[in-house]
Design an enzyme around this catalytic site. Structure first.
Site: not given
Length: 470
Positions: A78, A153, A177
């Site tokens: 990420k 996210s 997330s």
């Protein structure tokens, strides 16, 4: 050998150890799938230029006698996790050209294990969102239906794993997330016990809530990544050693279901899949009982006071002076206003303003003070329940993945997507999302997930039940 990218991490590791395949072949298969699918999915913001070089080094390490299960395994990372010498922008224009000067602790541990980093994945800007539509670089699409969101996210990481563009990935979980995109994309996502995984080198959103966690196609793979990245870290004063905890798992396994909480907007077919999954666990020897978690109904409101307050404090450092975007105005204050106004997206600005408001002198006691008191009561309530049951089970989300753009104009509707996930972040408990089948929307089969929550440090209970579900 063309489907090497569809192997689980455990399967690939066995083939690598047996000499049936090489890390270079494995990486090449993932790169080919990225080239094929990423232009439409937008899961990766950047694919690293040295992937095959990393893979060849992993092959050399294995030839020299090393044998870690992640040696040569290609992973996606990420965009808010620092890798030395690589850009890390948290999908924000304000950090567009920032290059990390050191490795996050989780990255250092994965490097030591010999993992191959494929690239950095798309996300909601600074992890602010539940759909990966708030990225400054455009939304990621769900591999199961490209008209829908992958969740957020960590949507880029989840989509990369679901689309076989990586064998596993790292995400971060502040209010769900990792678990929510895992549910929407049909993969496994783990939020560890708070402190079990170091936060050093993670671009902070909410410091008392954030945790890095794995996304993978199987529970065994998620367990392997977790066991590699966990552990006390002198660079993170909130980190803890897992030896501080004793497994709570009892011989007479009990799962508690908060039925009152499930009445809050849960789609009928999602509930049906949830009940089927409970039946599977019953057949495997678990007792399922109803429990009460009255404070959990307040968790979303508590979260959306505490999280923006921490966001306001953490993002104050992005002022255009020290690093990142720097825009000049007519005065120093104007410099700040222009940099932050143009560098941050709408959702980030919204949360900064909300957090600044609840921390202001006139409203601190009315909002932030009450929220922290409610958080403490919620933690006591969950701990009390987990003395009588081994796991708490809910669906991960109330619905399958929404359409792109469906909730972007209504922030409150977007926030409600976190209703089942935020409690574990507020209390610090570990929680996992495991696929529990699909539901049909407009002729497409869309994944949904079951969330299991355990006592602090009892990730083994999550893995044991999760393996039975899959």
């Amino acid at each position: 050998m063309s489907d090497l990218n569809k192997l689980s991490i455990i399967e690939a590791g066995k083939k690598l150890a047996a000499g049936e395949i090489t890390a270079a072949l494995l990486a090449d298969a993932c790169l080919a799938e990225i080239e094929k699918r990423n232009p439409s999915l937008n899961a990766y913001l950047e694919v690293f230029d040295d992937v095959l070089e990393q893979a060849k080094k992993a092959d050399e390490r294995r030839a020299a006698g090393e044998s870690h299960p992640l040696l040569g395994i290609p992973l996606a990372i990420k965009d808010n996790i620092l890798i030395e010498g690589r850009r890390a922008g948290a999908a924000s224009k304000i950090l567009e050209n920032y290059v990390a000067s050191y490795d996050a602790t989780v990255i250092k541990k994965l490097k030591d294990a010999g993992a191959v980093f494929l690239g950095r994945t798309n996300m909601d800007e600074f992890a602010h969102g539940s759909s990966t539509e708030n990225s400054a670089y455009g939304p990621t699409k769900n591999p199961h239906d490209e008209s829908r969101v992958p969740g957020g996210s960590s949507g880029g990481s989840a989509a990369a794993v679901a689309a076989h563009m990586a064998l596993g990935a790292l995400g971060t979980d502040t209010g769900g997330s990792v678990r929510e995109p895992a549910s929407f994309c049909g993969v496994v996502g783990l939020k560890p016990t708070y402190g079990a995984v170091s936060r050093s080198g993670l671009i902070a959103m909410g410091s008392s809530l954030d945790q890095a966690g794995p996304l993978a196609r199987t529970v065994e793979d998620a367990e392997l990544i977790f066991n590699t990245i966990r552990g006390k870290d002198p660079l993170d004063s909130t980190s803890i050693g897992m030896e501080n905890f004793k497994s709570q798992t009892a011989n007479n396994k009990k799962i508690g279901v908060p039925r009152t909480l499930l009445a809050q907007g849960l789609d009928a077919d999602v509930l049906q899949q949830f009940e089927k999954s409970l039946d599977i666990l019953r057949a495997k020897g678990y007792e399922v009982v109803d429990i009460e978690l009255p404070q959990a109904s307040l968790a979303l409101a508590v979260y959306y006071v505490i999280m923006p307050a921490e966001v306001s404090a953490n993002l104050a450092r992005f002022d255009g002076v020290r690093y990142g975007l720097s825009l000049k105005g007519e005065s120093l204050v104007d410099d700040y206003a222009k940099t932050r106004g143009e560098g941050f997206g709408a959702e980030v600005r919204r949360r900064i303003m909300l957090g600044t408001y609840v921390l202001s002198s006139g409203y601190y006691d009315a909002y932030y003070g009450k929220a922290t008191a409610a958080r403490a009561e919620l933690a006591r309530e969950v701990a009390g329940v987990l003395q009588h049951v081994d796991l708490i089970a809910t669906p991960t989300t109330t619905t399958p993945a929404a359409k792109l753009g469906e909730k972007t104009s209504d922030p409150l509707a977007m926030y409600l997507m976190d209703i089942f996930t935020v409690t574990a972040n507020l209390t610090g408990n570990p929680a996992i999302s495991v696929p529990m089948g699909t539901v049909t929307r407009e002729g497409k089969e869309l994944p949904v997930g079951m969330q299991l929550t355990a006592a602090h440090g009892d990730e083994p209970a999550l893995f044991a039940a999760g393996k039975l579900l899959q």
